[in-house]
Each structure stands twice: as structure tokens, then as C-alpha cells.
Design a protein around this motif. Structure first.
Motif, PDB file in Angstrom:
ATOM      1  N   TRP A  48      10.712  -9.271  -3.535  1.00 36.72           N
ATOM      2  CA  TRP A  48       9.390  -8.655  -3.473  1.00 36.72           C
ATOM      3  C   TRP A  48       9.314  -7.848  -2.195  1.00 36.72           C
ATOM      4  N   ASN A  49       9.561  -6.549  -2.239  1.00 38.58           N
ATOM      5  CA  ASN A  49       9.411  -5.793  -0.994  1.00 38.58           C
ATOM      6  C   ASN A  49       8.748  -4.439  -1.247  1.00 38.58           C
ATOM      7  N   ALA A  50       7.909  -4.085  -0.296  1.00 41.82           N
ATOM      8  CA  ALA A  50       7.038  -2.917  -0.467  1.00 41.82           C
ATOM      9  C   ALA A  50       7.830  -1.616  -0.484  1.00 41.82           C
ATOM     10  N   TYR A  77       2.065  -5.703  -6.990  1.00 40.41           N
ATOM     11  CA  TYR A  77       2.666  -5.850  -8.313  1.00 40.41           C
ATOM     12  C   TYR A  77       2.938  -4.448  -8.864  1.00 40.41           C
ATOM     13  N   GLY A  78       4.169  -3.982  -8.712  1.00 41.74           N
ATOM     14  CA  GLY A  78       4.523  -2.631  -9.158  1.00 41.74           C
ATOM     15  C   GLY A  78       4.262  -1.601  -8.079  1.00 41.74           C
ATOM     16  N   PHE A  79       3.017  -1.349  -7.757  1.00 39.23           N
ATOM     17  CA  PHE A  79       2.624  -0.574  -6.572  1.00 39.23           C
ATOM     18  C   PHE A  79       2.518  -1.564  -5.404  1.00 39.23           C
ATOM     19  N   CYS A  80       2.846  -1.094  -4.190  1.00 33.98           N
ATOM     20  CA  CYS A  80       2.560  -1.951  -3.039  1.00 33.98           C
ATOM     21  C   CYS A  80       1.057  -1.890  -2.765  1.00 33.98           C
ATOM     22  N   ILE A  81       0.556  -2.884  -2.041  1.00 37.05           N
ATOM     23  CA  ILE A  81      -0.831  -2.824  -1.576  1.00 37.05           C
ATOM     24  C   ILE A  81      -0.878  -1.773  -0.465  1.00 37.05           C
ATOM     25  N   GLY A  82      -1.943  -0.990  -0.471  1.00 38.89           N
ATOM     26  CA  GLY A  82      -1.994   0.149   0.451  1.00 38.89           C
ATOM     27  C   GLY A  82      -1.320   1.371  -0.147  1.00 38.89           C
TER      28      GLY A  82
END
Lengths: 485, 136
Positions: A48-50, A77-82
Motif C-alpha cells: 500500500w503506497n501512495a 484505495y486506488g487514488f491516494c488521499i490528497g
């Protein structure tokens, strides 16, 4: 193990070069600590990495300029947060991952005529009154009970629906993004299950990182902008952070399947299971967009109802009619919006996804309320129960570089389990009380999970936005009362 | 048999362990509700039926958990006991729970959705292990 390189192209702006299937570069806003944390995730081989998610989004058809991540970046999830991804409406896609499982989650901030000292005199009563008036926590239900036809009205009319039910005062709609309701919503695009889940959830705060806070302005950074916004030092504000509740969650769940099938149908490679999409102009893409707009209206209706409940709680303790508690601004941070932006000198219509990112339009845009238009749109950035939140303003540079987008919050630094093992809920409550902050919540464990130290320092992520000129600081606020779900 | 909550950067993972696939699904559901409420506070007195299907057993686990989340809101119940049958990636199940009661139940966190992230089904020795991450 994949290696991902970042080059600092200007102070605080880091680029992932276009390579392989990427159609545009990746661009990340961060200081050295933020960037190092992202690189460490890659180095440690974390699934799990942005950065990987930013690269994946850069491969989606029709993406414009760059796949962006603001300084509150962390894996999603799919897109990073931010994450921000803008797509051409003819050649591009709409993605469930770019909106997430809480459609139009966002923040409403209201200004009050009260000073910090006035609130301190009634702090305990006000905390109790807010806690008893605003339904919060998993399993809480609201006073507004709807049937299927009424839910459809919510999905079409947004905050107007709540206003017509008596939850609101004159002027509220003028200061909500889209004036509190967005066109293009189709209740038929929302499943019966989604609607039935929502029958009793309008006017409820939810749980997790959602909150209602009474805050005071502790520092003014930009006197002229603060004046235009009607904000001054010592002034008390009320901020509400929540979204479209179960209806929005179900839209995400439902359309993950629809768009997984669409990705296969239109031969769009699925690089992460949640990163599914459909061409925006396709039948599936348009249906999902109609559902997102319905979810957006649901969140508007919800925050409108909660805002009015907060007014009731204030008047029960401090008297008055509540009409002098005015909506300062409301804006979402989980959305896909049709917007016009300059792309290489051409004004293009784009579908702009912001996943944990706030729209931050600069001066002069029609979308910004007239009273604020000369300064730019207020950007509401939530902190934690014990730390600053910020109000920034959008800029021209933000319009050019990030499609008018900025951060939405601090971003977690510690896992929920990690927070539970290092923080006891009662200790958190006591420490906050010692700092003059009263917290009310149903879950003592939930309070431990949301402990201030579980989050990155909000000042750090705000400074990146300020120093790059993407959004500039207007005021910071500190909490006096925090109601947690 | 057993369930565990798994470390995750922003949210939480659930792991269901069982001697059969069905038992692992049941334990996984228990894990998810333990994120929302103290299970010891629940005395189940109501039952709902759940049916779902998927392209494989891993995806079926996500379907199952999301179906339970929907039933939680629609029926206003926290579930604590489960019984499922699985055949050809189709699940027919029952869930027993009790009504929301904030005065009697220690509520913890809401769950927005079960996600495909970290989704994995393994068979080690004779036991089944099914896991995924919940969006909180």
C-alpha cells in the motif's frame, strides 16, 4: 521491488517522471519529511503506497497535465488521499477511486457572534448541549425520518431539502459550494439499498474522523483576507466535518462493481482493484456521475441539518434566535466535478477528481461567493481534536498548477491499532481538558484512535501549501469543544 | 474458530480463521462488527438473511461484509452471530443481532466499506484464512 524516483522541480514540489504507461508525470507537494515517508514505504516494499497510486492514476486515459498529490498525501484505495486527477470529458474517465466511499465528505464552518471568553463561561453546558442535540457515533439515527420518495428529493435538492424542512436560516445556501445543491443528480442511478440505508441518517455526524468543533480564531495571518472573510482574532466558529453517510458508502460499493465491468469492457487496464473507471462519456460513466451528484446533494442536506442542530444547541445555552450564527463556507473534499481549466492555453472542460483534497479556487472565479471573490475561495482544513485547523484562500497559482486544489486535513501518521496501543482514551481526554478543550464522544476507544499524536502535524502540511503559493493562510483556529462520533 | 484485527496505516484489516471456508467467513464478519461495537454487549434476538455472489471466493468475502454493512443500517442491528453456506462462489447466510442501543452498547467506529485491499484467501495446514481491509 519497484524503484520510484522523485525530483524536486521547485521548492516543495516533487515530480515522478513520465515513464512506462504513464501519460503524464506525477507531482507531489511535500517537505523533505513528507517525501521521505513516501519513499520509505516504497523502499520497504509496502503493498500500500501512495507513490505507486500516483503513478497508476497517471496511466488513466485522458488525464491532463499531471497526476497530483497534495501535502496531506497518504495511501488510499486506488487514488491516494490528497490525490487530484483531472480528465478530459471526451477522452477521459471517471473513477470510483477518485471519489471514494464517502461522496462529498466535507467541512461546513459557521461564524458566531461570540468570543472565546463568552464560550468559556458556558463551555461545559454547551459541550453537553451539542452532544445531546447532534446525533453522533455508529448506530445513531437522526430526527429526520424519510421514505423513498423523500430520499429522492434529498438527492435532487441537497441542502434546499433540509432548509425546506426548517433546518436552516436565510443566507445559508449562499455560502455553500454549488449553493447547496448540484444539478445532474439522478436518484434512479442510486440503488434501493443505498436509499434504505439513509432513511434515518440525515442529520447525523457519523463516526471515525468526523466531528463537530467549537473553535476560536487564535491567529490572523492575512488581515485583508480575514477582513473580507469577516473573520477576526478571538472570534468563535463552529465547524462540522462529515459526508453523505451510508448512502455515499453504498454508492461507492455499488459502482466499484459497475466500473470494474466497464474497465474490462472498454479495455482499461485495472492496476489496482479499486482503481476502476469508465470513459466519462460512456453510459456507465454518466450513470456513475449522476450517482455521485446525488451523493453530493445527500452530503449537502446532511451538513445543513447538522448545522441547524448546532444552532439549536447554541441557542439553548446562550439564548437568541441562532440567526446570528451564519454559514461562513462549506466545501467538500471527496468529489468529481465538471470544471473549466486552462490546459496549455486552451480553456477545457474537465472532470476533476479530488480524493481527500479541497477545491481551492483563486480570485475571480464565478464559483466563489461574491463576497469572497476578490480574495479567492475559502479552503477549510481540519486538524485534530487538540491542534490547529486552518482557513486558507485559493490562488491564481493553484488554478494554474493544481486545477485549483489544496489539502483537506493533516493525514494520519499512526495506525488505529498503533494509536490504541500508545494512547488511552481517558488520558487523551484529560490532556485535552488541561489544554482547555472539552471532548464529548460515545467511544472512549474512538477518542484514543483519533488522538492528536496519531496525525501528522497539520502546520507542516499547511506550510507546504502556503510556501508553494497553492493556497495561502488566512487564519488558524483552535478547538474549545470537540464532539466526536 | 478465531478472528483478528490487523494493523493498517489508516484503517483496519480483518482476518477470519476457520476449519472451513464458511467458518472463516463467519469469523471475518465477527471481526468487522468488533470494529464497530463491543461484541460482549450484544444479546442477539433478531435474524436477517443475506445472499450474495461473486466471481471468486475472495471477492465473495468483500460482498458478504458489504451486504452485512447494508443490513446493519437498514435493520438498525449490530450482528454478532453468523451462519453461512457457500457453493460455487454463492453465499446464503443468516446473521443474528440486536438493535442499536447507545446506552447499553459501547460503540467504537463505523465502517464505510469492506475493500479489496489486502484481500487474500489462504489455506494453511487444515485452516482457512480470509482477510481484507475496512475503510473506516
Amino acid at each position: 521491488m519497484e524503484e520510484i524516483k522523485l525530483n524536486e522541480v521547485e521548492p516543495y514540489v516533487w515530480e515522478i517522471n513520465k515513464e512506462g504507461d504513464m501519460l503524464v508525470p506525477g507531482r507531489v507537494y511535500g517537505d523533505k519529511d513528507i517525501i521521505q515517508h513516501l519513499l520509505d514505504d516504497v523502499k520497504q516494499g509496502k503493498e500500500w503506497n501512495a507513490l505507486k497510486q500516483i503513478k497508476n492514476v497517471a496511466c488513466l486515459p485522458g488525464i491532463q497535465k499531471a497526476s497530483l498529490a497534495m501535502s496531506d498525501v497518504h495511501p488510499g484505495y486506488g487514488f491516494c488521499i490528497g490525490g487530484v486527477g483531472a480528465f478530459d470529458v471526451n477522452e477521459g474517465v471517471i473513477s470510483v477511486a477518485g471519489v471514494g466511499f464517502d461522496v462529498n465528505c466535507g467541512v461546513r464552518t459557521m461564524s458566531t457572534p461570540f468570543t472565546k471568553d463568552e464560550i468559556l463561561k458556558v463551555q461545559e453546558q454547551l459541550a453537553d448541549s451539542l452532544y445531546n442535540t447532534v446525533p453522533a457515533g455508529v448506530g445513531s439515527t437522526g430526527d429526520i425520518r424519510l421514505d423513498k420518495d423523500e430520499i429522492d428529493e434529498v438527492l435532487l435538492r441537497g441542502a434546499k431539502f433540509s432548509m425546506e424542512r426548517g433546518y436552516g436560516t436565510k443566507g445559508d445556501l449562499d455560502f455553500i459550494e454549488e449553493n447547496g445543491f448540484i444539478s445532474g443528480a439522478d436518484p434512479e442511478a442510486v440503488s434501493d439499498v443505498a436509499k434504505r440505508r439513509q432513511f434515518k441518517q440525515i442529520g447525523t455526524l457519523g463516526a471515525g474522523n468526523h466531528y463537530l468543533e467549537v473553535q476560536y480564531v487564535d491567529k490572523v495571518y492575512d488581515e485583508a483576507a480575514a477582513k473580507a472573510y469577516g473573520l477576526s482574532e478571538g472570534q468563535v466558529l463552529v465547524s462540522i466535518h462529515c459526508g453523505s453517510r451510508a448512502l455515499g458508502h453504498q454508492i461507492g460499493t455499488d459502482y466499484l462493481k459497475t466500473l470494474e465491468a466497464a474497465s474490462k469492457k472498454y479495455n482499461i487496464p485495472i492496476r489496482e482493484r479499486e482503481l476502476v473507471c469508465a470513459p466519462f462519456s460512456s453510459e456507465e460513466g454518466q450513470k456513475y456521475f449522476s450517482a455521485v451528484n446525488a451523493g453530493i446533494n445527500c452530503a449537502f442536506a446532511n451538513r445543513q441539518a447538522i448545522a441547524h442542530l448546532a444552532r439549536k444547541a447554541f441557542t439553548s445555552v446562550l439564548g437568541g434566535s441562532g440567526d446570528d450564527i451564519k454559514t461562513f463556507y462549506e466545501i467538500g473534499h471527496n468529489n468529481a466535478k465538471l470544471e473549466k481549466h486552462d490546459v496549455n492555453g486552451e480553456l477545457k472542460k474537465l472532470i476533476v477528481h479530488r480524493k481527500g483534497s479541497t477545491r481551492a479556487f483563486g480570485p475571480g472565479r464565478d464559483e466563489v461567493p461574491e463576497q469572497y471573490r476578490a480574495v479567492g475561495q475559502p479552503v477549510l482544513v481540519g486538524g485534530t481534536m487538540g491542534t490547529h485547523s486552518f482557513i486558507l484562500h485559493g490562488t491564481e497559482k493553484g488554478m494554474r498548477d493544481t486545477f485549483g486544489s489544496a489539502i483537506h486535513g493533516a493525514g494520519r501518521a499512526m495506525s488505529r491499532k498503533g494509536a490504541l496501543s500508545c494512547c488511552r482514551g481517558n488520558d487523551v481526554l484529560r490532556e485535552l481538558r488541561d489544554k482547555g478543550i472539552l471532548v464529548r464522544g460515545h467511544s472512549i476507544k474512538g477518542i484514543a484512535e483519533e488522538a492528536p499524536k496519531a496525525y501528522k502535524p497539520v502546520e507542516e502540511v499547511v506550510d507546504v501549501m502556503h510556501n508553494t503559493g497553492i493556497a495561502k493562510k488566512v487564519v488558524s483556529v483552535l478547538p474549545l469543544i470537540s464532539i466526536k462520533g | 474458530m478465531a478472528f483478528e484485527l490487523l494493523e493498517h496505516e489508516a484503517d483496519v484489516g480483518v482476518l477470519g480463521i476457520g476449519k472451513t471456508l464458511e467458518e472463516a467467513f463467519q469469523e471475518g464478519a465477527k471481526a468487522m462488527f468488533s470494529v464497530m461495537v463491543n461484541l460482549d454487549d450484544l444479546s442477539p434476538d433478531k435474524m436477517v438473511r443475506v445472499e450474495c455472489d461473486a466471481v471468486d471466493d475472495e471477492s465473495l468475502f468483500v460482498e458478504w461484509l458489504n451486504a452485512l454493512l447494508a443490513q446493519k443500517d437498514i435493520e438498525e442491528l449490530f450482528f454478532v452471530k453468523f451462519e453461512v453456506k457457500i457453493e460455487d462462489h454463492k453465499l446464503v447466510g443468516k446473521a443474528w443481532g440486536c438493535s442499536f442501543d447507545l446506552d447499553k452498547q459501547e460503540v467504537l467506529n463505523d465502517v464505510k466499506a469492506a475493500t479489496y485491499h489486502g484481500l487474500r484467501l489462504e489455506k494453511k495446514d487444515k485452516d482457512y484464512y480470509i482477510r481484507c481491509v475496512l475503510d473506516i
